[in-house]
Write a protein that holds these residues in place. Structure first.
Motif, PDB file in Angstrom:
ATOM      1  N   ALA A 185       0.873  -1.176   0.000  1.00  0.00           N
ATOM      2  CA  ALA A 185       0.000   0.000   0.000  1.00  0.00           C
ATOM      3  C   ALA A 185       0.911   1.227   0.000  1.00  0.00           C
ATOM      4  CB  ALA A 185      -0.893  -0.004   1.234  1.00  0.00           C
ATOM      5  N   ILE A 186       0.550   2.250  -0.736  1.00  0.00           N
ATOM      6  CA  ILE A 186       1.450   3.391  -0.934  1.00  0.00           C
ATOM      7  C   ILE A 186       0.776   4.702  -0.563  1.00  0.00           C
ATOM      8  CG2 ILE A 186       2.628   4.765  -2.710  1.00  0.00           C
ATOM      9  CD1 ILE A 186       3.375   2.166  -4.084  1.00  0.00           C
ATOM     10  N   VAL A 187       1.506   5.515   0.181  1.00  0.00           N
ATOM     11  CA  VAL A 187       1.120   6.900   0.441  1.00  0.00           C
ATOM     12  C   VAL A 187       1.991   7.764  -0.471  1.00  0.00           C
ATOM     13  CG1 VAL A 187       0.970   8.753   2.137  1.00  0.00           C
ATOM     14  CG2 VAL A 187       0.491   6.387   2.825  1.00  0.00           C
ATOM     15  N   ASP A 188       1.367   8.454  -1.386  1.00  0.00           N
ATOM     16  CA  ASP A 188       2.094   9.177  -2.431  1.00  0.00           C
ATOM     17  C   ASP A 188       2.109  10.679  -2.159  1.00  0.00           C
ATOM     18  OD1 ASP A 188       3.308  10.031  -4.709  1.00  0.00           O
ATOM     19  OD2 ASP A 188       1.732   9.412  -6.088  1.00  0.00           O
ATOM     20  N   ARG A 189       3.293  11.179  -1.825  1.00  0.00           N
ATOM     21  CA  ARG A 189       3.528  12.618  -1.737  1.00  0.00           C
ATOM     22  C   ARG A 189       4.743  12.918  -2.613  1.00  0.00           C
ATOM     23  NH1 ARG A 189      -0.673  12.192   0.473  1.00  0.00           N
ATOM     24  NH2 ARG A 189      -1.406  13.126   2.417  1.00  0.00           N
ATOM     25  N   ASP A 190       4.629  12.544  -3.875  1.00  0.00           N
ATOM     26  CA  ASP A 190       5.739  12.595  -4.811  1.00  0.00           C
ATOM     27  C   ASP A 190       6.574  13.872  -4.641  1.00  0.00           C
ATOM     28  OD1 ASP A 190       7.318  11.867  -6.977  1.00  0.00           O
ATOM     29  OD2 ASP A 190       6.075  12.974  -8.394  1.00  0.00           O
ATOM     30  N   PRO A 191       7.901  13.731  -4.422  1.00  0.00           N
ATOM     31  CA  PRO A 191       8.739  12.538  -4.499  1.00  0.00           C
ATOM     32  C   PRO A 191       8.844  11.724  -3.196  1.00  0.00           C
ATOM     33  CG  PRO A 191      10.126  14.422  -4.148  1.00  0.00           C
ATOM     34  CD  PRO A 191       8.718  14.945  -4.227  1.00  0.00           C
ATOM     35  N   VAL A 192       8.061  12.082  -2.183  1.00  0.00           N
ATOM     36  CA  VAL A 192       8.050  11.299  -0.957  1.00  0.00           C
ATOM     37  C   VAL A 192       7.056  10.155  -1.122  1.00  0.00           C
ATOM     38  CG1 VAL A 192       7.597  11.322   1.522  1.00  0.00           C
ATOM     39  CG2 VAL A 192       8.646  13.314   0.429  1.00  0.00           C
ATOM     40  N   THR A 193       7.536   8.942  -0.937  1.00  0.00           N
ATOM     41  CA  THR A 193       6.685   7.766  -1.076  1.00  0.00           C
ATOM     42  C   THR A 193       6.833   6.891   0.154  1.00  0.00           C
ATOM     43  OG1 THR A 193       7.088   7.802  -3.464  1.00  0.00           O
ATOM     44  CG2 THR A 193       6.099   5.810  -2.550  1.00  0.00           C
ATOM     45  N   ILE A 194       5.705   6.514   0.735  1.00  0.00           N
ATOM     46  CA  ILE A 194       5.711   5.633   1.903  1.00  0.00           C
ATOM     47  C   ILE A 194       5.058   4.316   1.509  1.00  0.00           C
ATOM     48  CG2 ILE A 194       4.935   5.310   4.291  1.00  0.00           C
ATOM     49  CD1 ILE A 194       4.800   8.385   4.485  1.00  0.00           C
ATOM     50  N   ALA A 195       5.803   3.218   1.651  1.00  0.00           N
ATOM     51  CA  ALA A 195       5.291   1.896   1.302  1.00  0.00           C
ATOM     52  C   ALA A 195       4.940   1.138   2.571  1.00  0.00           C
ATOM     53  CB  ALA A 195       6.330   1.131   0.490  1.00  0.00           C
TER      54      ALA A 195
END
Length: 472
Positions: A115-125
């Motif tokens: 599951a991914i939290v996308d704050r491009d370029p910050v990515t939390i998997a």
């Protein structure tokens, strides 16, 4: 950890997917956020896939996957909504040398998509190794709510500024600059004037950090609490996150040590009763030396550093060296232990004070005012009392304590492997020996677990009722 988390660079690389239905759409919505060259094999693709192909976002091949179709692919997804077809194409892709993911088939997959939290370029998997996908989605939702939407723009702008920030000395100076940017200056500037204001702020902030004097070394004496990381204070967490050096005791749990900054130097100075021992002078020397080197030091102690933590000796050492220090209190083990048994350390009509005692000191078993402790209603939390239990029991009974005085021993209070022994003063030994506790234990004199106390009251009332019936 079965699945090792990595971030794979897919820019310009080939990703192949077999399938054209709902499972394929779910994967493609995520894959198309990358810079990969995506090829989809599907005889009857969904309209959305056809639209993406028409827009040039992917290459669509309208047939089933065959031999050689996954050659040179970095990743392959089997998403056919058909177990047999997924198994067939997965075997072909493996033969072509691609890493394979079979949708909703953990055992058939060589990698999993988190599951991914996308704050491009910050990515939390977020991954649970297939054990709890619903939990992963819940964590994702909570992180989405907590993380500011401006985190992505701040990171993107900060990336363009990294070479200029290299003018700062490596290590602490650069970390302080970036912490100032992400925690305070960047968000304020974005709120005031958007991305233009953020870029202007970076120049001003860099000048400020280049001209200020180097941060002096400092030691924070931090209480890690009884062991449960959820009981760690926010201030303690911040100290661990900023630390260059962490000097920790034996009873600090691995889960709490994991919260320290990865680059921090970790120094184990644990002391074990009648076992491995780090001299106090050596601990003092570690602290003074690293603070003198300009480091931010955390002296991490189990429980609260002000309770049987030899805090004064260490403060005197850094004070004598002319160094700065601070104290971050923690939850002491007595509080965690009494909470575990559902009791209170004080109670109106029972005890107006509570004693924090140590079972042994530098000279051996510690001596106390046994006559006063033996009086009814006294409550004491005895630290390091496990090996001194027979001595404590003997002294109290010798001074007239009621043999039926409740005593509760809690091992590993607040931790997953917590154990509780409810007994009486008369039975403290051999009950404690028979329990074979090998972890840190808190002895609570004058307190029983609330359930046991209620059961005892109920039994007493039942006895009274029977006696009345017999009398009638």
């Amino acid at each position: 950890m079965q699945h090792f988390p990595i971030f794979l660079n897919l820019a310009g690389r080939r990703v192949v997917l077999s399938g054209g239905g709902e499972a394929a759409l779910a994967k493609l919505r995520l894959i198309l956020k990358s810079e990969a060259h995506v090829t989809v094999f599907a005889a009857a693709p969904a309209s959305e896939i056809r639209d993406w192909a028409a827009q040039g976002k992917l290459r669509l091949v309208r047939r089933a996957l065959d031999h050689g179709d996954a050659l040179c692919a970095a990743l392959f997804y089997a998403a056919n909504d058909d177990d047999a077809e997924d198994a067939r194409v997965a075997a072909l892709a493996r033969a072509d040398g691609a890493l394979v993911n079979m949708v909703d088939n953990l055992h058939g997959s060589q990698f999993i998509t988190p599951a991914i939290v996308d704050r491009d370029p910050v990515t939390i998997a977020i991954g649970t190794e297939g054990a709890a996908p619903v939990l992963a989605r819940q964590i994702k939702r909570e992180l989405e709510e907590r993380l500011s939407p401006v985190l992505g723009p701040l990171a993107r702008i900060g990336k363009t500024f990294r070479k200029m920030a290299d003018a700062l000395p490596m290590g602490r100076a650069r970390r302080d600059f970036w912490a100032d940017y992400y925690d305070q200056a960047g968000p304020r500037a974005h709120a005031a004037g958007g991305e233009t204001a953020v870029r202007e702020t970076l120049d001003t902030l860099l000048t400020k950090h280049l001209t200020r004097t180097a941060r002096e070394g400092h030691v924070a004496f931090v209480g890690s609490g009884p062991g449960d990381p959820d009981l760690l204070t926010m201030k303690a967490r911040r100290a661990l996150d900023e630390a260059d050096v962490v000097i920790f005791d034996r009873l600090v749990t691995p889960e709490i040590l994991e919260l320290a900054r990865r680059e921090a130097l970790m120094i184990d100075v644990g002391k074990e009763g009648f076992g491995r021992h780090t001299p106090q002078d050596e601990i003092n020397a570690h602290i003074v030396r690293h603070v003198a080197d300009g480091h931010q030091v955390v002296r991490l102690k189990s429980g609260d550093p002000t309770v049987f933590g030899r805090l004064d000796e260490e403060i005197e050492a850094v004070t004598a060296a002319g160094q700065s220090w601070s104290i971050v209190p923690g939850i002491t083990s007595a509080s965690a232990a009494v909470a575990s048994i559902g009791q209170s350390l004080t109670r109106r009509g029972r005890n107006a004070n509570v004693r924090f005692l140590t079972g042994h000191d530098m000279k051996g078993f510690a001596d106390h005012d046994w006559a006063d402790l033996a009086t009814p209603g006294q409550v004491a939390a005895i630290y390091m009392g496990k090996r001194a239990a027979r001595f404590i029991q003997g002294r109290l009974l010798m001074h007239g304590a009621d043999p039926e005085t409740p005593v509760t021993v809690i091992e590993n209070a607040s931790r997953p492997n917590e154990r509780t022994l409810a007994t009486t003063l008369a039975e403290l030994e051999p009950a404690l020996t028979n329990a074979a506790f090998d972890g840190p234990a808190m002895v609570l004199l004058g307190l029983a677990p609330r359930q046991a106390e209620s059961r005892h009251t109920s039994e007493t009332l039942q006895t009274v009722d029977i006696s009345i019936e017999e009398a009638l």
